[in-house]
Write an enzyme that holds these catalytic residues in place. Structure first.
Site, PDB file in Angstrom:
ATOM      1  NE  ARG A  21      -2.609  -1.656   3.244  1.00  0.00           N
ATOM      2  CZ  ARG A  21      -2.692  -1.179   4.520  1.00  0.00           C
ATOM      3  NH1 ARG A  21      -3.059   0.072   4.866  1.00  0.00           N
ATOM      4  NH2 ARG A  21      -2.034  -2.072   5.538  1.00  0.00           N
ATOM      5  CB  THR A  48      -7.203   5.677   4.170  1.00  0.00           C
ATOM      6  OG1 THR A  48      -7.809   4.946   3.537  1.00  0.00           O
ATOM      7  CG2 THR A  48      -7.752   5.571   5.734  1.00  0.00           C
ATOM      8  CG  ASN A  84     -21.524   7.689   3.170  1.00  0.00           C
ATOM      9  OD1 ASN A  84     -22.258   7.997   2.258  1.00  0.00           O
ATOM     10  ND2 ASN A  84     -20.702   8.402   4.027  1.00  0.00           N
ATOM     11  CE  LYS A  88     -14.774   1.174  -0.816  1.00  0.00           C
ATOM     12  NZ  LYS A  88     -13.760   2.211  -1.503  1.00  0.00           N
ATOM     13  NE  ARG A 172     -27.209  28.663 -26.722  1.00  0.00           N
ATOM     14  CZ  ARG A 172     -27.150  28.772 -27.897  1.00  0.00           C
ATOM     15  NH1 ARG A 172     -26.909  27.498 -28.521  1.00  0.00           N
ATOM     16  NH2 ARG A 172     -26.888  29.552 -28.680  1.00  0.00           N
ATOM     17  CG  HIS A 173     -30.804  33.287 -24.902  1.00  0.00           C
ATOM     18  ND1 HIS A 173     -30.951  33.366 -26.237  1.00  0.00           N
ATOM     19  CD2 HIS A 173     -29.298  33.209 -24.841  1.00  0.00           C
ATOM     20  CE1 HIS A 173     -29.688  33.319 -27.059  1.00  0.00           C
ATOM     21  NE2 HIS A 173     -28.905  33.255 -26.076  1.00  0.00           N
ATOM     22  CG  ASN A 179     -29.291  32.823 -30.986  1.00  0.00           C
ATOM     23  OD1 ASN A 179     -30.086  32.735 -30.002  1.00  0.00           O
ATOM     24  ND2 ASN A 179     -28.060  32.927 -31.014  1.00  0.00           N
ATOM     25  NE  ARG A 224     -28.083  36.461 -26.138  1.00  0.00           N
ATOM     26  CZ  ARG A 224     -27.416  37.525 -26.032  1.00  0.00           C
ATOM     27  NH1 ARG A 224     -27.647  38.821 -26.195  1.00  0.00           N
ATOM     28  NH2 ARG A 224     -26.078  37.127 -26.032  1.00  0.00           N
ATOM     29  CD  GLU A 245     -22.400  33.699 -24.709  1.00  0.00           C
ATOM     30  OE1 GLU A 245     -21.678  33.293 -23.848  1.00  0.00           O
ATOM     31  OE2 GLU A 245     -22.654  32.907 -25.799  1.00  0.00           O
ATOM     32  CE1 TYR A 267     -13.935  31.867 -38.970  1.00  0.00           C
ATOM     33  CE2 TYR A 267     -12.290  31.090 -39.879  1.00  0.00           C
ATOM     34  CZ  TYR A 267     -13.272  30.900 -39.658  1.00  0.00           C
ATOM     35  OH  TYR A 267     -14.256  29.813 -39.931  1.00  0.00           O
ATOM     36  CG  HIS A 311     -25.786  34.156 -22.746  1.00  0.00           C
ATOM     37  ND1 HIS A 311     -26.683  34.777 -23.617  1.00  0.00           N
ATOM     38  CD2 HIS A 311     -25.717  34.723 -21.372  1.00  0.00           C
ATOM     39  CE1 HIS A 311     -27.526  35.797 -22.944  1.00  0.00           C
ATOM     40  NE2 HIS A 311     -26.651  35.725 -21.601  1.00  0.00           N
TER      41      HIS A 311
END
Length: 359
Positions: A21, A48, A84, A88, A172-173, A179, A224, A245, A267, A311
């Site tokens: 370990r 651990t 838990n 496990k 999204r709006h 758009n 928007r 946005e 670009y 957005h």
């Protein structure tokens, strides 16, 4: 290494198991240090580390490489512990090939007993102790020798996080006039389809959250998103500038074809690296991610459902955080119009559902 399931491997008198370990722990720590040297900022060493000897080993390895903060979680609620343990047995790869649940449970309880025999509370170095804080209310947070910006943000995050189940709805709006025209940024009103979506969204929210009186609606400050939220009634609405946005700077209002023609270098730079590309006098995706930190902290803190109307770039970043997606995937994450992504937060992790309200 062969998967080891037997509790005997974790016995404090099993010297061979201890060495194995420690060897695995050292290899994992070396991997994390290499990652840190490659530009990583915060790494989580999940183990651990229940003895001082193991922790001192890790501290020694970290010297000159990175700062270590030990996080110790202490839970005294037997119901949470039992839940838990069940999770496990059901989900751990250690027990994937164990068809007998009771046998797996007995083995794991024996493993816990072996850990308890050698457990030494964290008292050395920098540490954070979370005591009975699983539910996110009550409990204690103990902090020792914590300083600096990142350690301070980690403490702030832990104070505000919890595992109480609650949904977060991202959308999204509705479609905007920009758009329709293929233009970036701007602050235009909704198209006819966008207005139709706002009504469909209101109907969906009314049905989905009809029993959730404490739910809230979050929008950006751009019209928007505000217009998309307008038909929703019965829930308080909060405007966040951090949900605006991505700022496209001098390219605001242009189409990508116009950018390609007028600003070919910009670009191509964006095409090459969308994550780090920053619009002239605008923002990059990394800038957006950074300004979303207070939003994420507040979402983690919420115990009631939240509907986030924002957005594309912003929701890509938020979704990637909750879905645990790599940073490099953020700019290309699919985030279609007129679709709701429901993220269910809880003790078993994150579950996702998608609802497409319009074609």
């Amino acid at each position: 290494m062969e998967r080891i399931r037997s509790a005997d491997f974790f016995r404090p008198d099993n010297q061979e198991g201890i060495e194995a370990r420690n060897e695995v722990a050292a290899l994992a720590m070396e991997d994390m240090i290499d990652w840190m040297h490659g530009g990583g900022q915060v790494g989580i060493f999940d183990a651990t580390n229940s003895t001082r000897k193991r922790r001192y080993m890790l501290m020694k390895m970290a010297e000159g490489n990175c700062k270590i903060i030990f996080l110790e979680t202490i839970c005294n609620d037997r119901n949470i512990i039992e839940r838990n343990v069940r999770l496990k047995i059901q989900q751990s790869p250690d027990y994937a090939d164990q068809p007998d649940y009771e046998a797996g449970l007995q083995d794991f309880l024996e493993r816990l007993t072996n850990y308890e025999k050698v457990y030494e509370p964290v008292q050395e170095g920098s540490y954070i102790k979370m005591i009975d804080m699983v539910k996110g209310e009550g409990g204690q947070l103990q902090v020792n020798n914590i300083s600096g910006y990142l350690p301070g943000r980690i403490v702030f995050f832990l104070v505000n996080s919890h595992l109480a189940p609650r949904p977060i709805l991202l959308t999204r709006h509705g479609e905007s006039l920009h758009n329709v025209r293929g233009r970036v940024g701007g602050d235009t009103v909704l198209s006819e389809d966008g207005e139709l979506y706002s009504k469909k969204l209101a109907n969906f929210i009314e049905k989905r959250l009809k029993n959730e009186k404490t739910a809230t609606i979050w929008t950006s400050t751009l019209q928007r998103t505000i217009l998309t939220a307008t038909p929703i009634v019965g829930f308080p609405k909060i405007q966040w500038r951090a949900l605006d946005e991505i700022n496209s700077g001098v390219c605001d209002g242009m189409t990508y074809e116009e950018i390609k023609k007028i600003m070919p270098e910009e670009y191509e730079s964006r095409k090459k690296d969308k994550l780090r590309y920053r619009y002239p006098r605008g923002e990059s995706y990394l800038d957006v991610i950074q300004r979303l930190e207070p939003v994420i902290i507040e979402l983690e803190r919420q115990r009631a459902p939240v509907v986030v109307i924002s957005h594309q770039a912003v929701l890509r970043a938020l979704y990637s955080y909750f879905a645990d997606r790599p940073l490099r995937e953020v700019p290309d994450m699919e985030m279609p119009l007129h679709t709701i992504i429901e993220i269910q937060m809880g003790v078993t992790g994150v579950e996702e559902k998608r609802y497409k309200l319009m074609d």
